[in-house]
Scaffold this active site. Structure first.
Site, PDB file in Angstrom:
ATOM      1  N   ALA A 192      36.130  50.548  39.977  1.00  0.00           N
ATOM      2  CA  ALA A 192      36.000  49.182  40.330  1.00  0.00           C
ATOM      3  C   ALA A 192      37.468  48.781  40.994  1.00  0.00           C
ATOM      4  O   ALA A 192      38.593  49.372  41.257  1.00  0.00           O
ATOM      5  CB  ALA A 192      35.799  48.448  38.972  1.00  0.00           C
ATOM      6  N   LYS A 193      37.248  47.556  41.643  1.00  0.00           N
ATOM      7  CA  LYS A 193      38.538  47.135  42.258  1.00  0.00           C
ATOM      8  C   LYS A 193      38.151  45.626  42.589  1.00  0.00           C
ATOM      9  O   LYS A 193      37.028  45.138  43.050  1.00  0.00           O
ATOM     10  CB  LYS A 193      39.075  47.900  43.591  1.00  0.00           C
ATOM     11  CG  LYS A 193      40.499  47.391  43.933  1.00  0.00           C
ATOM     12  CD  LYS A 193      41.215  48.662  43.113  1.00  0.00           C
ATOM     13  CE  LYS A 193      42.646  48.441  43.334  1.00  0.00           C
ATOM     14  NZ  LYS A 193      43.454  49.480  42.491  1.00  0.00           N
ATOM     15  N   GLY A 194      38.936  44.680  42.536  1.00  0.00           N
ATOM     16  CA  GLY A 194      38.804  43.223  42.824  1.00  0.00           C
ATOM     17  C   GLY A 194      39.958  42.637  43.711  1.00  0.00           C
ATOM     18  O   GLY A 194      41.180  43.236  43.965  1.00  0.00           O
TER      19      GLY A 194
END
Ligand code: NAD
Length: 448
Positions: free
Chosen positions: A118-120
């Site tokens: 994931a990444k944000g």
């Protein structure tokens, strides 16, 4: 906060116009070596599971109101909840976030960590924001993400321009939204007092050392039989670069150059890393450390040395400078510092690249240990953290090298992309990671 803004001249691993993204090029090179993957399964592995996009207003310290946009991508959650950093940056794009989330999927799979990728990001300029504004942005972003993050759904961590203070606000906000539960495992990279792990800050630089040591033991870099006396140039003197510099020096190497956003410091006989750290503390830069020469940033990359560790930005080793790299080994401390076309040039010249997926995986490994400690309400000693991380990183290198040997023993006749690209350690690493996730997907069964 330290100077963490990415240089806009250096592309991050997202797509450029209609070109496939860096993550896609790497995926396609690897999948050409994997037999029997159904077409639909390949698409599922390549595409992100979801991207949540949010938009929210913040009252600024001067009373004005500004609207901010943020993203959170969960690329794949077959092996477990999502795991990946949150970055604050004015130029960050959704494509970049997707590319970095994809890399996290492969990294977790390779390191045997039961998480997906994931990444944000929030589009903002942290250098122009006060602490109160950063806190409001963080709290509101977490609120907007709602159930899309959680200890068993998706677990954020620090990234560019976010740090343990940001993680403390994330925990506090999530905890206010979910009272009465042990919410510490919702985020990693927290301060020690809030359940952060011993050794997390040093983990990425230290992991670089462990991975490099194991690779050298295999004799894969013919000109490099030991770290003793090896000449090392390091781009970036932040969390990853400075820790790596100290650890490699302690392991017997000579650090001949380091740099930060203002330039580099160079000494052919080796720098005293502690003196460079002291100079940076006093003057805010490594440039001008007594007893060192000054170096322009692009020159550090092509300096005469044995090992180059790009530990600052993505996309710095390009088709334009790959032919001039003198190091025999490039260790990717940063995410995605070597572009795919540069990697091909390096491979053809016999320069080995130890890819980010393992070279900087010490960080996510100790983040995982933090999550384990939080879920069990435990607090491991530093020695235990380091021993367990070292074992995982070394094992990952062993698995990659074994697969690299087997891939080189039987070249594939598959698609055009793989035919022009030599089998690199990165390709071998991705083959291992993709196969693991493909196998787990099929074991779980395509639902419904
Ligand atoms: P940091 O902000 O602590 O340090 C970045 C360093 O790079 C600073 O010294 C900065 O001055 C320098 N820099 C910026 N522009 C530069 C330029 N043009 N030339 C030379 N140096 C320049 O960041 P960090 O945590 O050390 O992360 C560095 C890289 O490693 C990033 O790509 C990050 O995504 C990656 N990474 C970090 C971790 C981690 O645990 N910190 C884990 C995995 C990957």
């Amino acid at each position: 906060m330290t100077d963490r803004l990415q240089d806009p001249e250096h592309p991050a691993p997202g797509p450029v116009a209609d070109e496939p993204s860096m993550a896609q090029v790497q995926f396609r090179r690897a999948k050409a070596h994997i037999k029997g993957l159904k077409r639909g399964l390949i698409e599922f592995l390549e595409l992100p599971n979801r991207t949540v996009k949010v938009c929210f207003p913040i009252e600024m310290e001067d009373g004005s109101v500004q609207t901010f946009r943020g993203f959170r991508t969960l690329h794949n959650h077959v092996l477990g909840p999502g795991k990946g950093g949150i970055r604050y940056h004015p130029d960050v794009t959704e494509d970049e976030v997707v590319g970095l989330a994809t890399l996290m999927t492969w990294k977790c799979a390779l390191l045997d960590i039961p998480f997906g990728g994931a990444k944000g990001a929030v589009i903002c300029d942290p250098k122009a924001l006060g602490e109160t504004e950063l806190r409001r942005i963080t709290r509101r972003f977490v609120h907007e993400l709602g159930a899309n993050i959680g200890p068993y759904t998706d677990i954020p961590a620090p990234d560019l321009y976010t740090d343990e203070q940001t993680m403390a606000w994330i925990f506090d906000t999530y905890n206010a939204m979910h009272p009465g539960a042990n919410n510490r495992p919702v985020v990693t990279g927290k301060p020690l007092e809030l359940g952060g792990s011993k050794g997390r800050l040093e983990a990425t630089g230290e992991g670089c050392l462990y991975a490099t040591e194991r690779l050298i033991e295999f004799g894969l870099v013919p000109e490099l039989t030991s770290l003793t006396g090896a000449r090392i140039a390091i781009q970036g003197f932040g969390n990853v670069g400075a820790v790596a510099a100290r650890r490699f020096m302690e392991a017997g190497a000579r650090i001949v150059a380091v740099s930060d956003s203002q330039g580099g410091a160079h000494a052919a006989d080796g720098l005293d890393v502690n003196a460079v750290l002291g100079h940076r503390r006093a003057h805010g830069t490594v440039v001008g450390t007594p007893g060192t020469g000054t170096l322009a940033n692009p020159d550090l990359l092509t300096l005469d040395c044995d090992i180059l560790i790009p530990a600052a930005l993505g996309g710095v080793v390009t088709a334009a400078n790959a032919a001039d790299i003198k190091a025999r080994l490039v260790v990717e401390g940063a995410n995605a510092p070597v572009l795919p076309e540069a990697e091909t040039i390096l491979a053809e010249r016999g320069v080995v690249v130890l890819p980010d997926i393992v070279a900087n995986a010490g960080g996510v490994t100790v983040s995982y240990f933090e999550w384990v400690q939080n879920t069990e309400n435990q607090n491991w000693e530093l020695e235990e953290v380091e021993r367990k991380m070292k074992a995982r990183v070394r094992r990952a290198v062993e698995v990659i090298v074994a697969r690299w040997h087997s891939l080189n023993a039987k070249p594939t006749e598959s698609d055009a992309d793989s035919l022009v690209a030599p089998v690199t350690l990165r390709t071998a690493a991705l083959v291992v990671a993709i196969e693991r996730i493909a196998r787990a997907t099929l074991q779980r069964g395509i639902w419904p």
